[in-house]
Design an enzyme around this catalytic site. Sequence first.
Site, short mmCIF file in Angstrom:
data_model
loop_
_atom_site.label_atom_id
_atom_site.label_comp_id
_atom_site.label_asym_id
_atom_site.label_seq_id
_atom_site.Cartn_x
_atom_site.Cartn_y
_atom_site.Cartn_z
N GLY A 1 -39.13 31.30 -20.05
CA GLY A 1 -39.94 32.00 -21.05
C GLY A 1 -39.06 32.59 -22.14
N HIS B 1 -37.88 30.25 -27.84
CA HIS B 1 -37.33 30.28 -29.19
C HIS B 1 -37.32 28.85 -29.74
CE1 HIS B 1 -33.75 28.85 -27.20
NE2 HIS B 1 -33.65 29.94 -26.49
N GLY C 1 -35.11 26.70 -29.85
CA GLY C 1 -34.48 25.73 -28.94
C GLY C 1 -35.52 25.14 -27.99
N HIS C 2 -36.33 26.03 -27.40
CA HIS C 2 -37.40 25.54 -26.51
C HIS C 2 -38.40 24.69 -27.29
CE1 HIS C 2 -36.27 29.41 -24.36
NE2 HIS C 2 -36.07 28.50 -23.44
N LYS D 1 -27.35 23.33 -24.12
CA LYS D 1 -26.60 24.59 -24.15
C LYS D 1 -26.17 24.96 -22.72
CE LYS D 1 -28.20 28.79 -24.95
NZ LYS D 1 -27.56 29.58 -23.86
N ILE E 1 -29.67 24.00 -30.42
CA ILE E 1 -30.18 24.42 -31.73
C ILE E 1 -29.45 25.71 -32.11
CG2 ILE E 1 -32.24 25.10 -33.05
CD1 ILE E 1 -32.45 22.25 -32.07
#
Length: 283
Positions: A32, A35, A37-38, A150, A177
């Site tokens: 959760g 951001h 990236g997700h 990452k 990202i």
Amino acid sequence: MIKLIETVTEMRLAASLAHKLSQRIAFVPTLGALHRGHESLLREARRHGDLLVLSIFVNPTQFGPTEDLSRYPRPLEADLERARAAGVDLVFHPTSDEIYPAGYQTFVEVRELQKGLCGTSRPGHFAGVATVVLKLFHIVQPHVAFFGEKDYQQLQLIRRLVRDLELPVKIVGMPIIREPDGLALSSRNAYLAPDERQQALALSRALARTREQFSHGERDAHQLLATARAVIAESPSVRLDYLELVDAETLAPVETTLTQSAVLAVAAFVGKTRLIDNISLRA
Ligand code: PAF
């Protein structure tokens, strides 16, 4: 319309129905605090599945006793909004008791890949990750699942888990990202005070400087590491946890000359916040 599912039984039913209808399930597991990236994982996943499932579960077994489990951000409403915008069909948001009911005692380990890098400073972390990912795969039954690069060690470990246990799921790794100034996106960036955020840029700067040296032909591991270390040393409030050059697949340290594809991985504390980042150096 997006659907929120909180129980394993309901999630399994939804997954089984999708399989019966020959729908392809694309899955993005997360802690959760979503951001961009997700969002990039979700956007790519959307293209690969008929049913897009996002899990939001702050998995207690991957946090050490002194880590940030209790203060880990849990902005469910904002997450659901982002999930909706990214075209998610189902959000699986179980409680801890749902995943680890009373008496739970089974863990899986990826013996070699869990050692070193984050495995050294976070003992037990990767057993927690491997276990919850395996459980989530059993519950969600995805055809394809997406993870960010990452967490490079995590990604390699999950690839190995899937290969070793012959799980019928394709793993897709997605590029890091970054903010325009280079900071890798992370839910933990929210912990950084403005001055800490400035200091945190040392990580991506060190990696970028090393990549530049690599692109000019430097292949000596000591030299490449020295370059990165020197950049980080310019920011005295950044406390290095590790900085390592490792083989891109086995994660074994590269000791001398770089002849294979490698990853330069870093973890450091900025204030109380532990950040990680990496770049790949392709032979
Ligand atoms: O990378 C994460 O968000 C977590 O480690 C994961 C893969 C969802 C397992 O809890």
